[in-house]
Design a protein around this motif. Sequence first.
Motif, PDB file in Angstrom:
ATOM      1  N   ARG A  48       0.837  -1.204   0.000  1.00  0.00           N
ATOM      2  CA  ARG A  48       0.000   0.000   0.000  1.00  0.00           C
ATOM      3  C   ARG A  48       0.874   1.256   0.000  1.00  0.00           C
ATOM      4  O   ARG A  48       0.620   2.212  -0.746  1.00  0.00           O
ATOM      5  N   ASP A  49       1.897   1.242   0.825  1.00  0.00           N
ATOM      6  CA  ASP A  49       2.814   2.395   0.869  1.00  0.00           C
ATOM      7  C   ASP A  49       3.518   2.571  -0.475  1.00  0.00           C
ATOM      8  O   ASP A  49       3.688   3.698  -0.963  1.00  0.00           O
ATOM      9  N   GLU A  50       3.936   1.468  -1.066  1.00  0.00           N
ATOM     10  CA  GLU A  50       4.632   1.527  -2.353  1.00  0.00           C
ATOM     11  C   GLU A  50       3.704   2.063  -3.449  1.00  0.00           C
ATOM     12  O   GLU A  50       4.132   2.831  -4.326  1.00  0.00           O
ATOM     13  N   LEU A  51       2.440   1.673  -3.425  1.00  0.00           N
ATOM     14  CA  LEU A  51       1.506   2.153  -4.439  1.00  0.00           C
ATOM     15  C   LEU A  51       1.199   3.634  -4.253  1.00  0.00           C
ATOM     16  O   LEU A  51       1.039   4.367  -5.241  1.00  0.00           O
ATOM     17  N   ALA A  52       1.115   4.079  -3.018  1.00  0.00           N
ATOM     18  CA  ALA A  52       0.926   5.514  -2.776  1.00  0.00           C
ATOM     19  C   ALA A  52       2.116   6.297  -3.327  1.00  0.00           C
ATOM     20  O   ALA A  52       1.949   7.353  -3.962  1.00  0.00           O
ATOM     21  N   ALA A  53       3.325   5.767  -3.121  1.00  0.00           N
ATOM     22  CA  ALA A  53       4.520   6.410  -3.669  1.00  0.00           C
ATOM     23  C   ALA A  53       4.512   6.343  -5.185  1.00  0.00           C
ATOM     24  O   ALA A  53       4.926   7.297  -5.864  1.00  0.00           O
ATOM     25  N   SER A  54       4.026   5.237  -5.745  1.00  0.00           N
ATOM     26  CA  SER A  54       3.964   5.092  -7.201  1.00  0.00           C
ATOM     27  C   SER A  54       3.065   6.159  -7.813  1.00  0.00           C
ATOM     28  O   SER A  54       3.378   6.726  -8.866  1.00  0.00           O
ATOM     29  N   LYS A  55       1.927   6.429  -7.183  1.00  0.00           N
ATOM     30  CA  LYS A  55       1.026   7.466  -7.685  1.00  0.00           C
ATOM     31  C   LYS A  55       1.716   8.828  -7.700  1.00  0.00           C
ATOM     32  O   LYS A  55       1.596   9.591  -8.658  1.00  0.00           O
TER      33      LYS A  55
END
Length: 278
Positions: A48-55
């Motif tokens: 989840r943290d990685e996807l937030a950073a990806s956005k």
Amino acid sequence: MLRHTFVHLPGLGPSTEKRLWAAGIHTWDDFLDAKTPPLGSVKVPMWRDELAASKERLAAGDADYFGVRLPPAENWRLFFDFREHLACVDIETDGTPKNEVTAVSLYDGIDTVRTYAHGKNLHDFADDILEKKVLVTFNGRCFDAPVLKSHLGATLPKAHIDLRNVLTGIGIKGGLKKCELHYGVDRGDLTGADGYFAVVLWREYVKTADPALMETLLAYNAADVLALPVLLAHAVNDLLEQTPFADRYRLDIPRPGVNPHVPDPRVLRRLAWAFSRK
């Protein structure tokens, strides 16, 4: 396609990505908005943290962020978000162990081809490539990129679509010319010419300084980069068929762009023996 991509997450592979898609988790937001974890894994909070950073990184146009996280064969997914920032690149060398660069072509994949020749404007490439975000090559990870870095001091994008990796992943193997033949790419007067032909052109040019030899060398080199978007479009369409998103992203196959250089007929006749050398 990046927003549908999960294989850039640490420890999440292709089979897990397909499980997510099958479960209706098609986008990063689907994953982040899910009330219950879509996967029974202790890594979900990290993902989840990685996807937030990806956005955030995608909104910032940071292709390098994804380039270093995606498996090499999956870098094709960068195309849709960065199609206006492509650098299709190919080099020729002198055929010696030193790999002295004799010509470079840089194509934006749309309408602009820049060519660079040894003894003329070769070192301008290092400045021009800084404008680009995604490198597109054929076998460039093993050859072109290391040579450009070591010989020209070029800083290249970390986001790199190497079509040799991509095409091998769908079972299409061999050199650039063989892959072009598979997809029906026509090189016109340069059909049959290969890397050895480019070496012969350079060696003859060194001896004679005949500008027709350099013009033919640059035409051959430019033909390599003009073919790359065609191969990329075919490969992307084939790979999309392995996803739920083919209808949404399927590409029209482009025609090769216009070559800014014209091979000299006199040179082609004189060096025709080099075309058929195996």
